[in-house]
Design a protein around this motif. Sequence first.
Motif, PDB file in Angstrom:
ATOM      1  N   VAL A 142       0.853  -1.187   0.000  1.00  0.00           N
ATOM      2  CA  VAL A 142       0.000   0.000   0.000  1.00  0.00           C
ATOM      3  C   VAL A 142       0.893   1.243   0.000  1.00  0.00           C
ATOM      4  O   VAL A 142       1.579   1.519   0.989  1.00  0.00           O
ATOM      5  N   PRO A 143       0.908   2.006  -1.110  1.00  0.00           N
ATOM      6  CA  PRO A 143       1.682   3.245  -1.159  1.00  0.00           C
ATOM      7  C   PRO A 143       0.855   4.436  -0.676  1.00  0.00           C
ATOM      8  O   PRO A 143      -0.377   4.436  -0.784  1.00  0.00           O
ATOM      9  N   HIS A 144       1.551   5.434  -0.153  1.00  0.00           N
ATOM     10  CA  HIS A 144       0.914   6.663   0.323  1.00  0.00           C
ATOM     11  C   HIS A 144       1.685   7.865  -0.216  1.00  0.00           C
ATOM     12  O   HIS A 144       2.899   7.807  -0.403  1.00  0.00           O
ATOM     13  N   LEU A 145       0.976   8.945  -0.431  1.00  0.00           N
ATOM     14  CA  LEU A 145       1.582  10.208  -0.849  1.00  0.00           C
ATOM     15  C   LEU A 145       1.667  11.138   0.359  1.00  0.00           C
ATOM     16  O   LEU A 145       0.667  11.384   1.041  1.00  0.00           O
ATOM     17  N   THR A 146       2.868  11.629   0.623  1.00  0.00           N
ATOM     18  CA  THR A 146       3.086  12.508   1.768  1.00  0.00           C
ATOM     19  C   THR A 146       3.463  13.906   1.290  1.00  0.00           C
ATOM     20  O   THR A 146       4.020  14.070   0.200  1.00  0.00           O
ATOM     21  N   PRO A 147       3.194  14.940   2.089  1.00  0.00           N
ATOM     22  CA  PRO A 147       3.499  16.318   1.677  1.00  0.00           C
ATOM     23  C   PRO A 147       4.971  16.676   1.876  1.00  0.00           C
ATOM     24  O   PRO A 147       5.333  17.563   2.630  1.00  0.00           O
ATOM     25  N   MET A 148       5.847  15.950   1.198  1.00  0.00           N
ATOM     26  CA  MET A 148       7.273  16.271   1.164  1.00  0.00           C
ATOM     27  C   MET A 148       7.749  16.068  -0.262  1.00  0.00           C
ATOM     28  O   MET A 148       7.063  15.433  -1.072  1.00  0.00           O
ATOM     29  N   ILE A 149       8.913  16.595  -0.590  1.00  0.00           N
ATOM     30  CA  ILE A 149       9.404  16.528  -1.962  1.00  0.00           C
ATOM     31  C   ILE A 149      10.102  15.206  -2.240  1.00  0.00           C
ATOM     32  O   ILE A 149       9.793  14.513  -3.198  1.00  0.00           O
ATOM     33  N   ARG A 150      11.073  14.851  -1.407  1.00  0.00           N
ATOM     34  CA  ARG A 150      11.867  13.647  -1.619  1.00  0.00           C
ATOM     35  C   ARG A 150      11.661  12.652  -0.488  1.00  0.00           C
ATOM     36  O   ARG A 150      11.416  13.035   0.646  1.00  0.00           O
ATOM     37  N   GLY A 151      11.862  11.397  -0.808  1.00  0.00           N
ATOM     38  CA  GLY A 151      11.952  10.394   0.232  1.00  0.00           C
ATOM     39  C   GLY A 151      10.963   9.257   0.083  1.00  0.00           C
ATOM     40  O   GLY A 151       9.851   9.433  -0.410  1.00  0.00           O
ATOM     41  N   ILE A 152      11.406   8.082   0.505  1.00  0.00           N
ATOM     42  CA  ILE A 152      10.565   6.896   0.640  1.00  0.00           C
ATOM     43  C   ILE A 152      10.750   6.378   2.061  1.00  0.00           C
ATOM     44  O   ILE A 152      11.887   6.226   2.532  1.00  0.00           O
ATOM     45  N   HIS A 153       9.645   6.105   2.736  1.00  0.00           N
ATOM     46  CA  HIS A 153       9.692   5.429   4.032  1.00  0.00           C
ATOM     47  C   HIS A 153       8.867   4.156   3.899  1.00  0.00           C
ATOM     48  O   HIS A 153       7.655   4.211   3.666  1.00  0.00           O
ATOM     49  N   ALA A 154       9.513   3.015   4.050  1.00  0.00           N
ATOM     50  CA  ALA A 154       8.839   1.719   3.962  1.00  0.00           C
ATOM     51  C   ALA A 154       8.770   1.099   5.350  1.00  0.00           C
ATOM     52  O   ALA A 154       9.809   0.864   5.982  1.00  0.00           O
ATOM     53  N   THR A 155       7.560   0.863   5.819  1.00  0.00           N
ATOM     54  CA  THR A 155       7.343   0.131   7.062  1.00  0.00           C
ATOM     55  C   THR A 155       6.875  -1.259   6.681  1.00  0.00           C
ATOM     56  O   THR A 155       5.809  -1.417   6.072  1.00  0.00           O
ATOM     57  N   LEU A 156       7.668  -2.259   7.034  1.00  0.00           N
ATOM     58  CA  LEU A 156       7.461  -3.614   6.547  1.00  0.00           C
ATOM     59  C   LEU A 156       7.129  -4.545   7.712  1.00  0.00           C
ATOM     60  O   LEU A 156       7.761  -4.471   8.773  1.00  0.00           O
ATOM     61  N   TYR A 157       6.163  -5.420   7.487  1.00  0.00           N
ATOM     62  CA  TYR A 157       5.714  -6.343   8.531  1.00  0.00           C
ATOM     63  C   TYR A 157       5.832  -7.779   8.039  1.00  0.00           C
ATOM     64  O   TYR A 157       5.476  -8.093   6.896  1.00  0.00           O
ATOM     65  N   ALA A 158       6.300  -8.656   8.926  1.00  0.00           N
ATOM     66  CA  ALA A 158       6.381 -10.083   8.613  1.00  0.00           C
ATOM     67  C   ALA A 158       6.245 -10.871   9.913  1.00  0.00           C
ATOM     68  O   ALA A 158       6.496 -10.350  11.004  1.00  0.00           O
TER      69      ALA A 158
END
Length: 342
Positions: free
Chosen positions: A231-247
């Motif tokens: 599930v991707p989300h759009l955040t109000p910033m210019i650069r960056g990816i933050h991936a929160t991963l669950y297993a």
Amino acid sequence: MIKVAVVGGTGYTGVELMRILARHPQAELALVTSRGDAGRRVAEVYPNLRGVVDLTFQPPEPQLLDQADVIFFATPNGTAMQYAPALLERGRVVIDLAADFRLKDPQVWEQWYGQPHACPELLASAVYGLPEVNREKIKKARLIACPGCYPTAVQLGFLPLLHQHVIERTGLVADCKSGVSGAGRQAQVATLMAETGEGFKAYAVPGHRHLPEIRQGLQALTGKPVELTFVPHLTPMIRGIHATLYARLREEADLQALYERHYAREPFVEVLPAGSHPDTVDVRGANRCQIAVHRPGNGDVVVVLAVIDNLVKGAAGQAVQNMNLVFGLPETAGLELAGLYP
């Protein structure tokens, strides 16, 4: 010196490529193309490159590309595959930052990208350009498919767990956030500042184009299918990816030690100390992935946090990292970039 061409130099990944390559100690930026800005000086379009890149945008004519040893395609999906066969026949190295050669199945590609593949015969020989997985194959490659930004963060986050078989292959979740530059430089209402500045939302929940790429990559690690919700989300910033991963863990493991061992020799993956929470601001402008691993309540769920700059480790920087490997250069050449702060 390696002579380099950048096709599609007026997009965000194109200008990042120029910024990096202009200071590369063993590469010469010989040609930058743009259909819309042909004839204009690079510094006129991008004043941040004034005094750094002294070139004029050229039209993307095939004969002009022959002056380069390696051609980077920072172009929309469907462009590189029109040029690649002829360039490869003439002995050039092609590094595509779009999705044209990422997926091995041409029918899957057509399903997700809405057009038939122009050269499906090249898909088998294209090397997926994630150095932390395919370093030795990249060294021998002539056609490289650079991973997408989301797939880079997600795969680097899950990789040690899958490699050591300590998690279940089912029920994986990738909850990811991206800055608006991931949508490209073209004008779109959805990415206007007034539309995104005070908002936060998920998008493409039924299916995002990066989903089959991530699944393909994770399956290659295990040799078996994986079950992933992305599930991707759009955040109000210019650069960056933050991936929160669950297993879900399938056996006991010292997760911190596992990650530190796995990435001990990787120049662009940093495992943070136990208990850390990586921040996208710390990797802005750097070709680096920062990772932290958690086990909330010492239960059977592992949570991995991975951050990258989508335009650098998620695109232009990783592309240059691949070029360095192909040409036998130090992998870090031109990429020893500290993050921009704040």
